[in-house]
Scaffold this active site. Structure first.
Site, PDB file in Angstrom:
ATOM      1  N   SER A  83       0.898  -1.219   0.018  1.00 17.34           N
ATOM      2  CA  SER A  83      -0.152  -0.149   0.072  1.00 17.34           C
ATOM      3  C   SER A  83       0.728   1.187   0.008  1.00 17.34           C
ATOM      4  O   SER A  83       0.274   2.265  -0.236  1.00 17.34           O
ATOM      5  CB  SER A  83      -1.024   0.172   1.135  1.00 17.34           C
ATOM      6  OG  SER A  83      -1.969  -0.624   0.841  1.00 17.34           O
ATOM      7  N   LYS A  86       0.618   3.668  -2.709  1.00 23.79           N
ATOM      8  CA  LYS A  86      -0.449   4.320  -3.321  1.00 23.79           C
ATOM      9  C   LYS A  86      -0.075   5.808  -3.260  1.00 23.79           C
ATOM     10  O   LYS A  86      -0.697   6.590  -3.982  1.00 23.79           O
ATOM     11  CB  LYS A  86      -1.564   4.016  -2.288  1.00 23.79           C
ATOM     12  CG  LYS A  86      -2.054   2.781  -2.400  1.00 23.79           C
ATOM     13  CD  LYS A  86      -3.245   2.489  -1.163  1.00 23.79           C
ATOM     14  CE  LYS A  86      -3.767   1.089  -1.235  1.00 23.79           C
ATOM     15  NZ  LYS A  86      -4.350   0.559   0.049  1.00 23.79           N
ATOM     16  N   TYR A 209      -2.781  -2.295 -10.558  1.00 19.53           N
ATOM     17  CA  TYR A 209      -2.517  -2.111  -9.145  1.00 19.53           C
ATOM     18  C   TYR A 209      -1.908  -3.134  -8.369  1.00 19.53           C
ATOM     19  O   TYR A 209      -1.010  -2.798  -7.414  1.00 19.53           O
ATOM     20  CB  TYR A 209      -3.978  -1.773  -8.638  1.00 19.53           C
ATOM     21  CG  TYR A 209      -4.117  -1.857  -7.268  1.00 19.53           C
ATOM     22  CD1 TYR A 209      -3.660  -0.572  -6.483  1.00 19.53           C
ATOM     23  CD2 TYR A 209      -4.317  -2.961  -6.464  1.00 19.53           C
ATOM     24  CE1 TYR A 209      -3.549  -0.755  -4.920  1.00 19.53           C
ATOM     25  CE2 TYR A 209      -4.621  -3.049  -5.005  1.00 19.53           C
ATOM     26  CZ  TYR A 209      -4.156  -2.006  -4.169  1.00 19.53           C
ATOM     27  OH  TYR A 209      -3.892  -1.772  -3.018  1.00 19.53           O
ATOM     28  N   TYR A 261      -5.022   4.261   7.446  1.00 19.43           N
ATOM     29  CA  TYR A 261      -6.254   3.787   7.274  1.00 19.43           C
ATOM     30  C   TYR A 261      -7.068   4.291   8.673  1.00 19.43           C
ATOM     31  O   TYR A 261      -7.076   5.626   8.851  1.00 19.43           O
ATOM     32  CB  TYR A 261      -6.487   2.490   7.418  1.00 19.43           C
ATOM     33  CG  TYR A 261      -5.431   1.859   6.600  1.00 19.43           C
ATOM     34  CD1 TYR A 261      -5.497   2.291   5.210  1.00 19.43           C
ATOM     35  CD2 TYR A 261      -4.437   1.258   6.865  1.00 19.43           C
ATOM     36  CE1 TYR A 261      -4.569   1.392   4.234  1.00 19.43           C
ATOM     37  CE2 TYR A 261      -3.390   0.423   5.951  1.00 19.43           C
ATOM     38  CZ  TYR A 261      -3.504   0.778   4.689  1.00 19.43           C
ATOM     39  OH  TYR A 261      -2.965   0.131   3.806  1.00 19.43           O
ATOM     40  N   VAL A 279       1.055  -3.681   3.690  1.00 17.94           N
ATOM     41  CA  VAL A 279       0.836  -4.831   4.540  1.00 17.94           C
ATOM     42  C   VAL A 279       1.986  -5.891   4.705  1.00 17.94           C
ATOM     43  O   VAL A 279       1.954  -6.740   5.419  1.00 17.94           O
ATOM     44  CB  VAL A 279      -0.706  -5.408   4.087  1.00 17.94           C
ATOM     45  CG1 VAL A 279       0.036  -6.304   2.702  1.00 17.94           C
ATOM     46  CG2 VAL A 279      -1.070  -6.176   4.851  1.00 17.94           C
TER      47      VAL A 279
END
Ligand code: GLN
Length: 339
Positions: A83, A86, A209, A261, A279
């Site tokens: 992630s 991103k 992605y 998050y 992760v």
């Protein structure tokens, strides 16, 4: 409303520098020593190959905005960026399309829900809300320059390599493992399409992605990538301009709001710097104008954030004065008031 009212107002910058090289080096080694034996949390296994990671690995790095480098422990161990990609893909998307277009399409507000939430999308009429959750990240990947998914992928790989200052390579095993278990991301992609918020073939975009998440990096790379965002978009190690200073500011604002998050508020409250987790166990944290820390250790808390990485960066935030919200009176205060 606010962006229009502020158009044309010059952007002065956050100031301050890190302590001298020796002191930073000492604190990075100290942060590593302090948390190396913490074995709380569990290794992610929803992507099967990640479950095989050695939980004892622990790398930490700091790169300052002048290009000074500090590595501790397993700082050169390769792992998949996941992630954390991103935020850098988001920076490249703003560079390509501008602040307003990307803000309108992807959004900048926290969902308050897990990174892979389908409910968040449904509750918001299919609007992804922010680029740090999977739905918003898939929508951001779709915005990358390129006529075909292959061109978009190459643009991402080259862009993230420029942030890192070396050519990044995808881990094929991680990519294949995630492709076999990413029905949920495919569902998010199709849901975005159904709301007409994703152009093109959603499965092909989710494939790109998934590739971007499988790019291999080290904690050292993360620190260089973060330091590029701390240095107004110029990689302080290679000297290459990767994105504009405005893009760095926009990216870090969104990372501050949603990088960890649903724990982002808690993180800002305790640690006080924009940070993004992945992760596989990586975290990058950026202090604008000063530098960035990259950390890696595979055991995660229940929100999917590496425990040791959070602890080490938290320690450095305090010891190096990275917290954006901390200040002390400029003029000494005596019993009689300001002297
Ligand atoms: N590739 C992972 C996913 O899409 C990334 C998630 C993460 O790092 N939190 O689920």
């Amino acid at each position: 409303m606010i962006p229009t009212a502020l158009r044309g107002v010059p952007q002065e910058v956050s100031t301050g520098v890190l302590p001298g090289w020796d002191r930073v080096e000492q604190l990075v080694q100290e942060a590593h020593d302090r948390y190396r034996d913490d074995d709380s949390g569990t290794v992610a296994d929803y992507i099967p190959v990640l479950g095989a990671a050695d939980p004892t690995l622990f790398g930490l790095a700091v790169v300052d905005a002048a290009g000074g480098v500090h590595d501790a422990g397993d700082a050169l161990h390769l792992f998949s960026i996941q992630s954390i990609s991103k935020m850098f893909v988001y920076a490249l998307a703003i560079q390509a399309h501008g602040h307003e277009r990307v803000r309108d399409i992807v959004g900048v507000n926290n969902t308050g829900l897990a990174f892979n939430s389908v409910m968040a999308l449904e509750l918001n009429g299919g609007h992804p809300m922010n680029p740090m959750v999977n739905a918003g990240a898939i929508a951001t990947t779709a915005l990358m320059p390129g006529e075909t998914p292959a061109e978009k992928w190459e643009c991402i790989r080259e862009g993230l390599s420029a942030f890192a200052g070396r050519s990044l390579i995808m881990d094929g095993e991680v990519y294949r493992s995630e492709m076999q278990t990413n029905e949920r991301n495919q569902a998010l992609g199709r849901l975005l399409s159904s709301y007409e918020r994703l152009e093109g073939d959603s499965d092909a975009i989710v494939d790109v992605y998934t590739r971007q998440c499988a790019l291999n990096v080290t904690a050292h790379d993360l620190a260089v990538m973060g330091a590029t965002l701390a240095d107004g978009g110029v990689n302080p190690v290679t000297g290459e301009r990767v994105v504009s200073a405005e893009v760095c500011r926009d990216t870090l604002a969104v990372v501050a709001a949603s990088g960890l998050y649903e724990r982002s508020g808690e993180w800002l409250f305790e640690i006080g710097i924009p940070a993004k987790s992945g992760v596989a166990g990586g975290i990058v944290a950026v202090s604008p104008g000063k530098g960035a820390a990259g950390a890696f250790s595979p055991r995660l808390d229940s929100a999917g954030n590496s425990v040791r990485s959070q602890l080490a960066i938290g320690y450095l935030s305090r010891a190096l004065g990275l917290n954006l919200f901390a200040s002390a009176p400029r003029v000494a205060v005596t019993a009689e008031g300001r002297s």
